[in-house]
Each structure stands twice: as structure tokens, then as C-alpha cells.
Motif scaffolding. Structure first.
Motif, mmCIF file in Angstrom:
data_model
loop_
_atom_site.group_PDB
_atom_site.id
_atom_site.type_symbol
_atom_site.label_atom_id
_atom_site.label_comp_id
_atom_site.label_asym_id
_atom_site.label_seq_id
_atom_site.Cartn_x
_atom_site.Cartn_y
_atom_site.Cartn_z
ATOM 1 N N HIS A 111 0.815 -1.229 0.000
ATOM 2 C CA HIS A 111 0.000 0.000 0.000
ATOM 3 C C HIS A 111 0.851 1.282 0.000
ATOM 4 O O HIS A 111 0.540 2.242 -0.722
ATOM 5 C CB HIS A 111 -0.927 -0.032 1.228
ATOM 6 C CG HIS A 111 -1.872 1.118 1.297
ATOM 7 N ND1 HIS A 111 -2.986 1.225 0.488
ATOM 8 C CD2 HIS A 111 -1.877 2.222 2.082
ATOM 9 C CE1 HIS A 111 -3.633 2.342 0.773
ATOM 10 N NE2 HIS A 111 -2.986 2.964 1.738
ATOM 11 N N HIS A 115 1.113 4.560 -2.610
ATOM 12 C CA HIS A 115 1.032 6.004 -2.322
ATOM 13 C C HIS A 115 2.202 6.739 -2.972
ATOM 14 O O HIS A 115 2.028 7.793 -3.585
ATOM 15 C CB HIS A 115 1.051 6.242 -0.812
ATOM 16 C CG HIS A 115 -0.309 6.165 -0.167
ATOM 17 N ND1 HIS A 115 -1.353 6.974 -0.545
ATOM 18 C CD2 HIS A 115 -0.783 5.386 0.842
ATOM 19 C CE1 HIS A 115 -2.419 6.699 0.202
ATOM 20 N NE2 HIS A 115 -2.109 5.729 1.044
ATOM 21 N N SER A 136 -0.234 9.249 6.263
ATOM 22 C CA SER A 136 -1.647 8.911 6.061
ATOM 23 C C SER A 136 -2.274 8.584 7.412
ATOM 24 O O SER A 136 -1.696 8.867 8.466
ATOM 25 C CB SER A 136 -1.757 7.726 5.098
ATOM 26 O OG SER A 136 -1.298 6.559 5.741
ATOM 27 N N ASP A 302 -6.585 7.266 -0.532
ATOM 28 C CA ASP A 302 -6.542 5.922 -1.113
ATOM 29 C C ASP A 302 -7.284 5.837 -2.458
ATOM 30 O O ASP A 302 -8.393 6.337 -2.589
ATOM 31 C CB ASP A 302 -7.147 4.916 -0.118
ATOM 32 C CG ASP A 302 -6.229 4.702 1.073
ATOM 33 O OD1 ASP A 302 -5.063 5.142 1.023
ATOM 34 O OD2 ASP A 302 -6.690 4.084 2.055
HETATM 35 ZN ZN ZN Z 1 -3.444 4.920 2.279
#
Ligand code: ZN
Ligand code: KG4
Length: 334
Positions: A111, A115, A136, A302
Motif C-alpha cells: 500500500h 502512495h 496517512s 486511497d
Molecule cells: Zn493509504
């Protein structure tokens, strides 16, 4: 190469079709914010159930919006960590099923790498090496991106993530969820120098973060004022808290970039949509001779496009998963 990318690590069910890493054909995001708002934060079990309800429709929209069918897709990509395990599992299971049924490769994506890769979509001329702040709701990392597939974590938080601190302070101030945009808005009418909240440097070189102290300082400030029967200026508290976070994030980032000897600096993650943070890092980058890059807010929070981009580079690195791929809530960045 057309990749269908799926993201379900937190409270956004997202799917995108991305061609050759940076050409975003569709980027469909179904956010659950309105549902979680009433609880003041993400409720993991509700998030998982909503992903199950929404994922098929989101994938259909990603394909139909690009006027494509599954036959036109070359690979399926999915976020497999870090994140909420139940939420991740919805995306992982869906992607595994599609990969198996269609006979197309399955690309597992980290993840945070997703980003970071949003920077390539935003600016195709922006290339590694650079130093990136990923801030985040779940992470606050400073990462040295040496090339498309080599990452070194230079700093991280010892406790709360930056976004988590925004969310918690917003809740105490009664400004709602998600806290980042709410604090930013309230802060516009406040004085950032009204209250001096603590700035903390952790780790051997002082590059690591700690946001639980500043959060507690805000809570103590509010409780003290309440006990004395004093009125709180919410705008001043929001602005002063935001200033403390922006100050720490931007100065640690510049210090890390100087230490690595890179010429470029980037931002990523939901907190990177914070306008004062973007401005401050841009100013400091210019003052220190760094090139600055930052994705637009829609690519900071996201989304599936960033996962499709990261998958393209992961695939070139030979990263292909089998049907034993599992969700990993605390997947480390390597
Ligand atoms: Zn995220
Ligand atoms: O990247 P993201 O969408 O999800 C995670 O991977 O966690 O980040 C969500 C976080 C939330 O904590 C939210 O409050 C924060 O990003 N955020 C902001 C802003 N917009 C979103 N924080 C500060 N200022 C903003 N404008």
C-alpha cells in the motif's frame, strides 16, 4: 500493458485500469466516509462488509468506464498490506478469483509503495531517486526511493500516524471525521502561533516522529481551559496543532533529503492533501534547492490508480503472486 488494480485496505473500495504504469484510464473510488463518520472513525467490521457489497460494482465501473472487458486486461493487481486485515482480504480474495478465472497474472502491491507511485502519475517526468514523506491515517514514513523497486525507510513514527493525530484531535474539538480536512478548514480562521504545541524528534538522528505527545498536549490544553471555565478558540487550537505537525513533518523531510544527497523531494498519502503542508514543503524545497513533487489530493488519499502504477513496476521486478497470497496487516516496507 493494462492492469486492473484493486484497493480495499481501509475505508475506500477502489478499482482502476492503468496502462503502462502512468496512463490512468479509469480510477473509481467508493468511499465509506459517510458511514464511518457517525462512529468518529473507521469501524473495521463495517469496512469489510461494505467492501464486499461494493467491490463488484466498482470493478465493473473501472472496466466499463475505459470501454474494456476482462479480455483486454493483462494483469490483476491488489493491495495485500498493510491495512485492516478483513478489509484487505476482500480485495485479495477478489483479485485471486479474477486472476484464476481469467488466467492472468496476479501482482501483489504494498500500500505505501502505491502512495509513493502516485507521484509518477501526477508528473511523468518525475523519476527516482528522491526522498518521499508518506503520511496517512495509518503511516508516517520518510522513504528514500532509490529506484522504482528499491526503498529504504529513513524515519517512521514511534506511536500515532500523522493522519491519526489529525483524526483524534478533530474528534476532541468536535469537528468530526475525517479529521484532516476538518482541522485544515477550521485552521483557516485561526492563528498558528496562538499556542506552542510540542515538536518531538525521536530516534538516533532525530528523524523519527511521535505524534501522541502533541495529541495529548492538545487534549490537556482543552481540559485545562474547561476546568477554568475558559472559552476555547477552536480555530486557534486547530491552526496551532496543524502548525506543529506541519513543522515537524517538513523539517524531518528536508533533513533526511539533505542526508541522502538526493535532488528531489515528494509527498504522498492522505495527509499530503493538507494545503499548508504542501505549501511549507514546497517553500522549504525551493529554499534548499530541491525539486518538489506532489500528487493532486485525489491521488493522495486511497485510490486504485496508485496501486496500478506500483503494480507495473513490481511486475517488471518479477513480483507475481500465487493463489496462496494472503492479506498482511503489518506488511513491512522493504
Ligand atoms: Zn493509504
Ligand atoms: O491515505 P489515506 O486515504 O488512508 C490511509 O492509508 O490511511 O489517509 C487518510 C488520512 C486520514 O487520517 C485523514 O484525516 C488524513 O489522511 N487527511 C488529511 C487531509 N485529508 C485527509 N490530513 C490533513 N489534511 C488534509 N487535508
Amino acid at each position: 500493458m493494462k492492469i486492473l488494480a484493486i484497493e480495499s485496505s481501509c475505508d475506500e473500495t477502489a478499482a482502476a485500469v492503468v496502462e503502462d504504469g502512468i496512463n490512468v484510464l479509469t480510477n473509481i473510488i467508493n468511499t465509506q466516509i459517510d458511514t464511518h463518520k457517525r462512529y468518529g472513525g473507521v469501524v473495521p467490521e463495517i469496512a469489510s462488509r461494505m467492501h464486499i457489497e461494493n467491490i463488484t460494482e466498482v470493478i465493473d465501473k473501472a472496466l466499463s468506464g475505459a470501454e474494456l472487458t476482462f479480455d483486454d486486461i493483462d494483469a490483476i493487481a491488489v493491495t495485500y498490506g498493510p491495512g485492516l486485515v478483513g478489509a484487505l482480504l476482500v480485495g485479495v480474495s477478489t483479485a485471486k478469483g479474477l486472476s484464476f478465472a481469467l488466467g492472468k497474472p496476479l501482482i501483489p502491491v504494498h500500500h505505501i509503495k502505491g502512495h509513493i507511485c502516485a507521484n509518477y502519475i501526477a508528473n511523468p517526468d518525475f523519476k527516482p531517486p528522491f526522498v518521499c514523506l508518506v503520511a496517512s491515517g495509518g503511516h508516517s514514513h520518510i522513504v528514500h526511493v532509490k529506484d522504482y523497486n528499491t526503498y529504504e525507510v529513513l524515519a517512521k513514527t514511534c506511536d500515532d500516524a500523522a493522519g491519526e493525530a489529525f483524526d483524534k484531535v478533530s474528534r476532541v474539538l468536535g469537528l468530526g471525521y475525517p479529521g484532516g480536512p476538518a482541522i485544515q478548514k477550521a485552521a483557516e480562521k485561526g492563528n498558528p502561533d496562538a499556542i506552542r504545541f510540542p515538536r518531538v524528534n525521536m530516534g538516533e538522528e532525530g528523524f523519527d516522529f511521535s505524534f501522541s505527545g502533541v495529541k495529548t498536549a492538545v487534549i490537556n490544553y482543552i481540559h485545562n481551559a474547561e476546568q477554568k471555565g475558559e472559552e476555547i478558540n477552536k480555530a486557534d487550537v486547530a491552526a496551532s496543532f496543524q502548525e506543529a505537525v506541519v513543522d515537524v513533518l517538513s523539517s524531518h523531510l528536508i533533513d533526511c533529503a539533505k542526508k541522502c544527497g538526493v535532488k528531489k523531494i515528494a509527498l504522498a498519502g492522505g495527509v499530503a492533501s493538507n494545503a499548508p503542508l504542501r505549501r511549507r514543503v514546497e517553500e522549504k524545497s525551493k529554499a534548499n534547492g530541491f525539486e518538489f513533487n506532489c500528487p493532486p489530493p485525489i491521488l493522495c488519499t486511497d485510490n486504485g490508480a496508485m496501486i496500478g502504477c506500483a503494480a507495473y513496476y513490481a511486475y517488471q521486478n518479477g513480483e507475481i503472486a500465487g493463489s496462496d497470497l494472503n492479506a498482511e496487516a503489518s506488511l513491512p516496507l522493504k
